[in-house]
Design an enzyme around this catalytic site. Sequence first.
Site, short mmCIF file in Angstrom:
data_model
loop_
_atom_site.label_atom_id
_atom_site.label_comp_id
_atom_site.label_asym_id
_atom_site.label_seq_id
_atom_site.Cartn_x
_atom_site.Cartn_y
_atom_site.Cartn_z
CD GLU A 104 -2.58 -1.14 2.69
OE1 GLU A 104 -3.32 -2.09 2.92
OE2 GLU A 104 -2.44 -0.18 3.48
CB CYS A 117 2.52 7.30 3.73
SG CYS A 117 2.84 5.98 4.93
CB CYS A 124 5.88 -5.66 8.48
SG CYS A 124 7.11 -4.91 9.58
CB CYS A 128 3.63 -3.99 15.73
SG CYS A 128 5.29 -3.34 15.53
CB CYS A 131 0.74 -3.27 12.86
SG CYS A 131 1.11 -2.89 11.15
CB CYS A 346 -0.06 0.71 7.82
SG CYS A 346 1.22 -0.23 7.07
S1 SF4 Z 1 3.78 -1.09 12.90
FE1 SF4 Z 1 3.37 -2.64 11.32
S2 SF4 Z 1 4.63 -2.03 9.56
FE2 SF4 Z 1 5.40 -0.90 11.36
S3 SF4 Z 1 7.05 -2.20 12.19
FE3 SF4 Z 1 5.19 -2.81 13.27
S4 SF4 Z 1 4.35 -4.54 12.09
FE4 SF4 Z 1 5.85 -3.48 10.78
#
Ligand code: SF4
Length: 357
Positions: A104, A117, A124, A128, A131, A346
Amino acid sequence: MSDVVPTHIFDLTPEALTDSFKAMRLPAFRSKQVLQWIYEKQVDSWDTMTNLGKADRVKLSEHFTILRGQTVRHQLATDGVQKLLVDWSGAKLPIVTNTSNQTECVMIPSESRKTACISSQVGCPVGCKFCASGLDGVDQNLTSGQIVEQVWQLARMQGVGRISNVVFMGMGEPLANFNEVVKAVQFINAPWGMGISARKITVSTVGLPAQIRRLADIDLPITLAISLHAPNDDLRRQLIPWADYVSIAQLLEAGQYFFRKTGREITLEYILLGRVNDQLEHAYELAKVARSLRSNVNLIRYNEVTGLPYKRPDTKDVLAFEEVLRDKGVNVHIRASRGRDIAAACGQLRRENAGTC
Ligand code: SF4
């Protein structure tokens, strides 16, 4: 038809393009013309390059590709934010629900700036807990060309025009794809490329101390943002799996090295999760961390993700949190929530498109 695998044009410096042209027995000055068509006039087809002969255009189309990505969703929010879901499988492949090749990128306009962005990886590796991008891990690193192409695609959208700022805050951990991200930043910054001031390019990392030092050691005057999201190691480990390996103290040491070496202030990014990390005791702890690094703090209100338990914080808690930081002398901003009506978190659009949320 040639069996040459075309090179992505956004992967090539002017020197590399000139060398390729020489090898193809094309005059070197043609490479400058092509770069002007691509970066200045933002065309995406060889046929549009009218100052090149037809035979040259055919040759170029066999050796190079302009676009590697295909936009499979384009969303426009009521506040003007636009989000693209880009598939990198190859324009001729069937695309419906495959998330393993999709990223994205978002255009966020405001009165004073136009911010792109962008993503640095597909998925990823950090994971996290709050996320959507990290829910399925990482599939691959993007090349520098794929990263640059996102900025270029966003700039070409109707009504956007010149982009003023670029933030690496989309999918992925940019410093885990260090070489490609650095190369992409150089292209985005170059006068022959996207021509965006390095100071207006922000690389955001969850924290890889060795890579932060490496970034400090190269001559690239970008802004560094550290995604802290918790003011102590215990809470951070609950939210960010990589915090098991890197303590806040180690991050601060790397951040101080970056500041000493570059003289540029670091920004701490802090996502406020309702009743998780948004209480006054967290604000007092965060103030200490920010002051030890002399950093600014950006507070970001969480955008809820379908299927995850985290909640958007109450406005009164956000304001009280901000006040503590301000009272303690920290330069703090609450980042405006933008594009909430278009799966703003995101990674959410990618999952939504695949029917996983
Ligand atoms: S917030 Fe999402 S994109 Fe950013 S480092 Fe953590 S898992 Fe990865």
